[in-house]
Design a protein around this motif. Structure first.
Motif, PDB file in Angstrom:
ATOM      1  N   THR A   1      -0.674  16.416 -25.560  1.00  0.00           N
ATOM      2  CA  THR A   1       0.529  15.615 -25.800  1.00  0.00           C
ATOM      3  C   THR A   1       0.468  14.389 -24.914  1.00  0.00           C
ATOM      4  O   THR A   1       0.414  14.509 -23.683  1.00  0.00           O
ATOM      5  CB  THR A   1       1.813  16.410 -25.482  1.00  0.00           C
ATOM      6  OG1 THR A   1       1.845  17.595 -26.277  1.00  0.00           O
ATOM      7  CG2 THR A   1       3.040  15.565 -25.757  1.00  0.00           C
TER       8      THR A   1
ATOM      9  N   VAL B   1      10.769  12.523 -15.556  1.00  0.00           N
ATOM     10  CA  VAL B   1      10.332  12.646 -16.947  1.00  0.00           C
ATOM     11  C   VAL B   1      10.364  14.105 -17.384  1.00  0.00           C
ATOM     12  O   VAL B   1       9.799  14.978 -16.704  1.00  0.00           O
ATOM     13  CB  VAL B   1       8.905  12.076 -17.119  1.00  0.00           C
ATOM     14  CG1 VAL B   1       8.487  12.124 -18.581  1.00  0.00           C
ATOM     15  CG2 VAL B   1       8.821  10.657 -16.571  1.00  0.00           C
TER      16      VAL B   1
ATOM     17  N   LEU C   1       9.293  17.055 -20.227  1.00  0.00           N
ATOM     18  CA  LEU C   1       8.080  17.256 -21.015  1.00  0.00           C
ATOM     19  C   LEU C   1       8.279  16.946 -22.493  1.00  0.00           C
ATOM     20  O   LEU C   1       7.297  16.805 -23.229  1.00  0.00           O
ATOM     21  CB  LEU C   1       7.570  18.691 -20.848  1.00  0.00           C
ATOM     22  CG  LEU C   1       7.176  19.098 -19.431  1.00  0.00           C
ATOM     23  CD1 LEU C   1       6.419  20.418 -19.467  1.00  0.00           C
ATOM     24  CD2 LEU C   1       6.355  18.029 -18.738  1.00  0.00           C
ATOM     25  N   ASP C   2       9.526  16.827 -22.940  1.00  0.00           N
ATOM     26  CA  ASP C   2       9.769  16.434 -24.332  1.00  0.00           C
ATOM     27  C   ASP C   2       9.748  14.921 -24.508  1.00  0.00           C
ATOM     28  O   ASP C   2      10.019  14.415 -25.592  1.00  0.00           O
ATOM     29  CB  ASP C   2      11.092  17.010 -24.832  1.00  0.00           C
ATOM     30  CG  ASP C   2      12.284  16.547 -23.999  1.00  0.00           C
ATOM     31  OD1 ASP C   2      12.106  15.678 -23.120  1.00  0.00           O
ATOM     32  OD2 ASP C   2      13.405  17.048 -24.221  1.00  0.00           O
ATOM     33  N   GLY C   3       9.438  14.188 -23.435  1.00  0.00           N
ATOM     34  CA  GLY C   3       9.313  12.743 -23.527  1.00  0.00           C
ATOM     35  C   GLY C   3      10.502  11.974 -23.004  1.00  0.00           C
ATOM     36  O   GLY C   3      10.413  10.760 -22.796  1.00  0.00           O
TER      37      GLY C   3
ATOM     38  N   LEU D   1       2.399  11.364 -23.413  1.00  0.00           N
ATOM     39  CA  LEU D   1       3.776  10.978 -23.162  1.00  0.00           C
ATOM     40  C   LEU D   1       3.943   9.474 -23.330  1.00  0.00           C
ATOM     41  O   LEU D   1       3.179   8.683 -22.773  1.00  0.00           O
ATOM     42  CB  LEU D   1       4.189  11.389 -21.746  1.00  0.00           C
ATOM     43  CG  LEU D   1       4.131  12.888 -21.437  1.00  0.00           C
ATOM     44  CD1 LEU D   1       4.536  13.148 -19.996  1.00  0.00           C
ATOM     45  CD2 LEU D   1       5.036  13.674 -22.385  1.00  0.00           C
ATOM     46  N   ASP D   2       4.956   9.089 -24.093  1.00  0.00           N
ATOM     47  CA  ASP D   2       5.247   7.672 -24.328  1.00  0.00           C
ATOM     48  C   ASP D   2       6.152   7.179 -23.206  1.00  0.00           C
ATOM     49  O   ASP D   2       7.375   7.086 -23.349  1.00  0.00           O
ATOM     50  CB  ASP D   2       5.915   7.503 -25.692  1.00  0.00           C
ATOM     51  CG  ASP D   2       6.126   6.038 -26.036  1.00  0.00           C
ATOM     52  OD1 ASP D   2       5.504   5.183 -25.375  1.00  0.00           O
ATOM     53  OD2 ASP D   2       6.925   5.750 -26.950  1.00  0.00           O
ATOM     54  N   LEU D   3       5.528   6.858 -22.088  1.00  0.00           N
ATOM     55  CA  LEU D   3       6.284   6.503 -20.890  1.00  0.00           C
ATOM     56  C   LEU D   3       6.094   5.048 -20.490  1.00  0.00           C
ATOM     57  O   LEU D   3       6.904   4.474 -19.790  1.00  0.00           O
ATOM     58  CB  LEU D   3       5.854   7.421 -19.732  1.00  0.00           C
ATOM     59  CG  LEU D   3       6.534   7.243 -18.386  1.00  0.00           C
ATOM     60  CD1 LEU D   3       8.035   7.468 -18.510  1.00  0.00           C
ATOM     61  CD2 LEU D   3       5.940   8.188 -17.356  1.00  0.00           C
TER      62      LEU D   3
ATOM     63  N   HIS E   1      13.021  10.437 -20.369  1.00  0.00           N
ATOM     64  CA  HIS E   1      12.852  10.095 -18.962  1.00  0.00           C
ATOM     65  C   HIS E   1      14.057   9.315 -18.447  1.00  0.00           C
ATOM     66  O   HIS E   1      14.752   8.637 -19.201  1.00  0.00           O
ATOM     67  CB  HIS E   1      11.544   9.320 -18.730  1.00  0.00           C
ATOM     68  CG  HIS E   1      11.456   8.029 -19.459  1.00  0.00           C
ATOM     69  ND1 HIS E   1      10.997   7.945 -20.751  1.00  0.00           N
ATOM     70  CD2 HIS E   1      11.748   6.764 -19.086  1.00  0.00           C
ATOM     71  CE1 HIS E   1      11.006   6.689 -21.158  1.00  0.00           C
ATOM     72  NE2 HIS E   1      11.461   5.945 -20.168  1.00  0.00           N
TER      73      HIS E   1
END
Length: 316
Positions: free
Chosen positions: A165, A249, A251-253, A167-169, A255
């Motif tokens: 996965t 953040v 874990l489901d994205g 992450l779109d961070l 933040h």
């Protein structure tokens, strides 16, 4: 007669003769003419010798049930070697990826079940540039940093399935410390995100004159360091590339921006997960020592109330 020395000499001569016999002559047409701008390729024997992959780096999970194997390549690519670098604060940095300019990357990841010996590979990471691996406290996941051409991104790997996965961070900042760390509940991360994306400050790097240092006239030892800050322009670049913003953040994205910026040397959660211990670099910056010896501010952040308490402050 020293038979041990004679034996070692004969073995070395035998290896050298084998290598020389396998190497092509400089005029070998199969390798192309010299001076045509292309790389001269050695024989397959030599290439296999040099390109032999080193043994993997391994790490045991906190519950001691799973072994993580990080594969490595023998040598960095020409593309990696040719990336632009900057010397700032005693570090040689990759300004695009916001990390130190080294070549300590993994190129593949797998997990071994200690009890059964079953191996789970992670095909989604084959050939990737992997760095900064860490186990979650519950041993179910591994966090790693994937270095891309233009940034470093956080990646989560499920140990049992090998699923990945991303992450779109946003781009992480690995300067000067690891950009992400686990919270004790294994469901959240503390991450340092780039504060100043985009164009770096521009300044005149032409010296205005010689750099002069004065002493008291007495002999005294003085250490020397590479890549130190030199002037105000370097200070501006140091702030631009090293300053981060702290995020919490899930874990489901999802933040949360914690509203704290700085050059973080440490961001470490307490065992309860309520508090975060922070070390930040403070001015004035030094031109004589690296950032590890700059002044620092140590604080504790209460994640429930948002309260920030100063514990200690030191000068440069």
């Amino acid at each position: 007669m020293n038979f041990s020395l004679l034996k070692e000499t004969l073995m070395a001569a035998s290896v050298m003769a084998t290598l020389l016999g396998a190497a092509p002559a400089l005029g070998d047409e199969a390798q192309g003419p010299l001076g045509n701008g292309a790389y001269q390729e050695p024989s397959e024997v030599l290439k296999q010798l040099v390109d032999q992959a080193p043994p993997p780096v391994f790490g045991l999970s906190p519950d001691q049930q799973t072994l993580m194997l990080l594969e490595r390549s023998s040598l960095p690519s020409i593309g990696e070697m040719s990336r632009s670098t900057l010397g700032l604060g005693g570090l040689l940095v990759d300004p695009v990826r916001r990390r130190e300019a080294d070549f300590n990357f993994g190129t593949g990841l797998s997990f071994v079940d200690v009890a059964s010996g079953e191996i789970t590979r992670v095909p989604a990471l084959e050939g990737a540039l992997i760095d900064g691996l860490s186990w979650s406290p519950d041993s179910r996941r591994v966090l790693l940093i994937e270095a891309r051409d233009d940034s470093c991104q956080p990646v989560l790997v499920d140990v049992s399935s090998g699923n990945v996965t991303r992450l779109d961070l946003g781009p992480l900042n690995s300067l000067p410390t690891e950009p992400c760390s686990w919270m004790p509940d294994s469901r959240r991360l503390l991450c340092l995100v780039q504060e100043f994306p985009g164009q770096a400050p521009q300044g005149d790097q032409t010296p205005k004159g010689p750099m002069v240092e004065e002493s008291t006239g007495r002999k005294a030892p003085a250490r020397s360091y590479a890549n130190l800050l030199r002037n105000r322009e370097d200070e501006a670049l140091f702030d631009h590339y090293f300053t981060s913003r702290l995020h919490l953040v899930s874990l489901d994205g999802r933040h949360k921006d914690l509203g704290l910026t700085g050059i973080f040397l440490r961001a470490e959660a307490s065992p309860s997960g309520r508090y975060v211990l922070l070390d930040r670099v403070i001015r004035p910056y030094s031109y004589r020592v690296p950032l590890s010896r700059f002044g620092r501010l140590t604080e504790v952040l209460d994640l429930e109330t948002g309260t920030l308490v100063e514990l200690w402050r030191s000068g440069a």
